[in-house]
Write an enzyme that holds these catalytic residues in place. Sequence first.
Site, PDB file in Angstrom:
ATOM      1  N   ASN A 251     -53.023  61.750 -12.023  1.00  0.00           N
ATOM      2  CA  ASN A 251     -51.704  62.355 -12.260  1.00  0.00           C
ATOM      3  C   ASN A 251     -51.110  63.006 -11.003  1.00  0.00           C
ATOM      4  O   ASN A 251     -49.899  63.028 -10.822  1.00  0.00           O
ATOM      5  CB  ASN A 251     -51.759  63.361 -13.413  1.00  0.00           C
ATOM      6  CG  ASN A 251     -52.713  64.510 -13.142  1.00  0.00           C
ATOM      7  OD1 ASN A 251     -53.719  64.363 -12.446  1.00  0.00           O
ATOM      8  ND2 ASN A 251     -52.409  65.662 -13.703  1.00  0.00           N
TER       9      ASN A 251
ATOM     10  N   LYS B  68     -63.358  59.729  -4.127  1.00  0.00           N
ATOM     11  CA  LYS B  68     -63.211  58.578  -5.000  1.00  0.00           C
ATOM     12  C   LYS B  68     -61.923  58.764  -5.814  1.00  0.00           C
ATOM     13  O   LYS B  68     -61.874  59.590  -6.718  1.00  0.00           O
ATOM     14  CB  LYS B  68     -64.440  58.461  -5.919  1.00  0.00           C
ATOM     15  CG  LYS B  68     -64.484  57.179  -6.745  1.00  0.00           C
ATOM     16  CD  LYS B  68     -63.767  57.384  -8.059  1.00  0.00           C
ATOM     17  CE  LYS B  68     -63.687  56.071  -8.851  1.00  0.00           C
ATOM     18  NZ  LYS B  68     -62.714  56.174  -9.960  1.00  0.00           N
TER      19      LYS B  68
ATOM     20  N   GLY C 214     -60.195  66.183 -14.079  1.00  0.00           N
ATOM     21  CA  GLY C 214     -60.035  65.151 -15.093  1.00  0.00           C
ATOM     22  C   GLY C 214     -60.255  65.710 -16.486  1.00  0.00           C
ATOM     23  O   GLY C 214     -60.102  66.912 -16.728  1.00  0.00           O
TER      24      GLY C 214
ATOM     25  N   THR D 145     -65.168  63.607 -19.493  1.00  0.00           N
ATOM     26  CA  THR D 145     -65.682  63.070 -18.237  1.00  0.00           C
ATOM     27  C   THR D 145     -66.276  64.176 -17.378  1.00  0.00           C
ATOM     28  O   THR D 145     -67.302  63.976 -16.715  1.00  0.00           O
ATOM     29  CB  THR D 145     -64.570  62.342 -17.467  1.00  0.00           C
ATOM     30  OG1 THR D 145     -63.971  61.361 -18.317  1.00  0.00           O
ATOM     31  CG2 THR D 145     -65.128  61.651 -16.239  1.00  0.00           C
TER      32      THR D 145
ATOM     33  N   GLU E 245     -62.044  71.139 -12.768  1.00  0.00           N
ATOM     34  CA  GLU E 245     -60.708  71.465 -13.260  1.00  0.00           C
ATOM     35  C   GLU E 245     -60.409  70.444 -14.344  1.00  0.00           C
ATOM     36  O   GLU E 245     -60.147  69.280 -14.067  1.00  0.00           O
ATOM     37  CB  GLU E 245     -59.692  71.409 -12.125  1.00  0.00           C
ATOM     38  CG  GLU E 245     -58.399  72.152 -12.435  1.00  0.00           C
ATOM     39  CD  GLU E 245     -57.336  71.258 -13.015  1.00  0.00           C
ATOM     40  OE1 GLU E 245     -57.206  71.259 -14.273  1.00  0.00           O
ATOM     41  OE2 GLU E 245     -56.655  70.575 -12.262  1.00  0.00           O
TER      42      GLU E 245
ATOM     43  N   CYS F  94     -52.330  68.823 -16.138  1.00  0.00           N
ATOM     44  CA  CYS F  94     -53.348  69.629 -16.828  1.00  0.00           C
ATOM     45  C   CYS F  94     -52.778  70.964 -17.281  1.00  0.00           C
ATOM     46  O   CYS F  94     -53.125  71.467 -18.345  1.00  0.00           O
ATOM     47  CB  CYS F  94     -54.551  69.857 -15.907  1.00  0.00           C
ATOM     48  SG  CYS F  94     -55.418  68.345 -15.442  1.00  0.00           S
TER      49      CYS F  94
ATOM     50  N   GLU G 206     -59.543  76.369  -7.113  1.00  0.00           N
ATOM     51  CA  GLU G 206     -59.004  75.645  -5.973  1.00  0.00           C
ATOM     52  C   GLU G 206     -57.721  76.334  -5.532  1.00  0.00           C
ATOM     53  O   GLU G 206     -57.154  77.144  -6.244  1.00  0.00           O
ATOM     54  CB  GLU G 206     -58.735  74.190  -6.350  1.00  0.00           C
ATOM     55  CG  GLU G 206     -60.000  73.432  -6.742  1.00  0.00           C
ATOM     56  CD  GLU G 206     -59.740  71.975  -7.051  1.00  0.00           C
ATOM     57  OE1 GLU G 206     -59.757  71.169  -6.101  1.00  0.00           O
ATOM     58  OE2 GLU G 206     -59.525  71.651  -8.232  1.00  0.00           O
TER      59      GLU G 206
END
Length: 495
Positions: free
Chosen positions: A165, A188, A241, A245, A263, A297, A474
């Site tokens: 996103n 990644k 994500g 996951t 996060e 998010c 973060e």
Amino acid sequence: MTVQDLAANYLSTGRIDGLPDGHFIGGRFTSASDRKMESFDPARAEAFAEFSLGTEADMDTAIEAAEKAAKDWARALPSERCRILNNVARVFHENADRLAVLEVLDSGKTLAEAQGDVQSSARLFEYYAGAADKLDGRSVNLGPDLTAFTVREPVGVTGHIIPWNYPTSTFARGVAPALAAGCSVVAKPAETTPFTALVMAELLSEAGVPDGLVNVVTGLGSDVGAKLARDPRIKQLTFTGSVTTGVNVAQTAAPNVTRLTLELGGKSPLVAFEDADPEKVADGAYWAIFSNSGQICSAGSRLILHKSLRDEVLAILTERASNLKVGHGLKNPDMGAINSDLHLGRIKAHVDAAKARGANILTGGDVTTDPDTGKGWFFQPTIIADLRANDPAVQDEIFGPVLSVQNFETEDEAVELANGTEFGLMASVYTRDTGRAMRVAHALDSGQVSVNDYWAGGLELPFGGNKKSGYGREKGWEGLDAYTKVKAITISNAS
């Protein structure tokens, strides 16, 4: 070429020149693998390029390169790190048009949103360039016979699993502090948004970042993502994500006791009290949920209204939402596309289930397309009103342009509703009463709270969640904590 030229060229040809081929490892693009995956333009629902599907061997090579580069970078003068990171910001600004167009094609968002993401990415490198030579320890007074102090040291090789996103700014908000702290990086990107991370890695190299310090491997999470999470050479793993996951990543990394920053999801409330300005509340809720097509998010996906405001605010908001124009992001509509057909189906399933429960849908509620082409993955701006606290539309993260509305009468009830999900990422309070604003802000179980402006704040502030929204922070100065380890040193002064 200007951003207008790049956009016009793509819209007329369906092609974009100069896309990366292969992974970025050791300061260069590697030979492209025979294993390929198509990358889709969400606004056309058509493939516009291919990228390499990495293997565990590719990820192993990237981690090895990062491990070698980390040793010299950890010994580099802080002033040198500062100089190089400032140069990165300059190079990003110079390539902003190219990055923004790629961001639109990768993610589906509008050009204006992509341009904002690129500017914030450059700003992140400027901010952490200023931190690189200020990572000081502290002196501790243990009395005249002992000299004691702490130092902050880089953790080593860091892994970064980037979401789809915000592929540009999320890459920057992890990589910039990692480099400032003296760490190396293996990233990644998501399968649906591979290209901006590859281009940014190339630009980092162009700006003077040493070879091997930043590596990008594209591919599937089940292959290269899982390898990154379980490799013992990764000393810090930063993941953005879904909750599901994120739990899997944490479990995979646990045997190595890898440091984690997670996060995860959100179901963030905008709480509006009876003294709030209805126009301001409606405007705040509009941008909180329909920015980036609700694929954020921290989106304000719940509007918690005092009953006295309900009718006026929803009348304003419904009119604005029903008139909102969707379209290809390069044409800069009001709202862009949903990132993938898979995710569009998930949003539709949530809203269809609400319809089946008899929910009060004020506007929207269905899949749509670009009115100019009849193509693309779009969902109508949707408002669902008068929901109970336990309704799935309140409790579940839909991650799309779907606003769930609840009503309250008292301050205590408002706080209870706001805290009434398993998430705790973002919250906002609208009121003219400063005392109430402070009381409610302290009572909300959330990583960040804004007052009278949902998106108030900035990259100088820490960002992260409570409860199932994750842990760690973060951005801001706190964003450096994940990439440093504190060592205490004590010297005996006794003769």
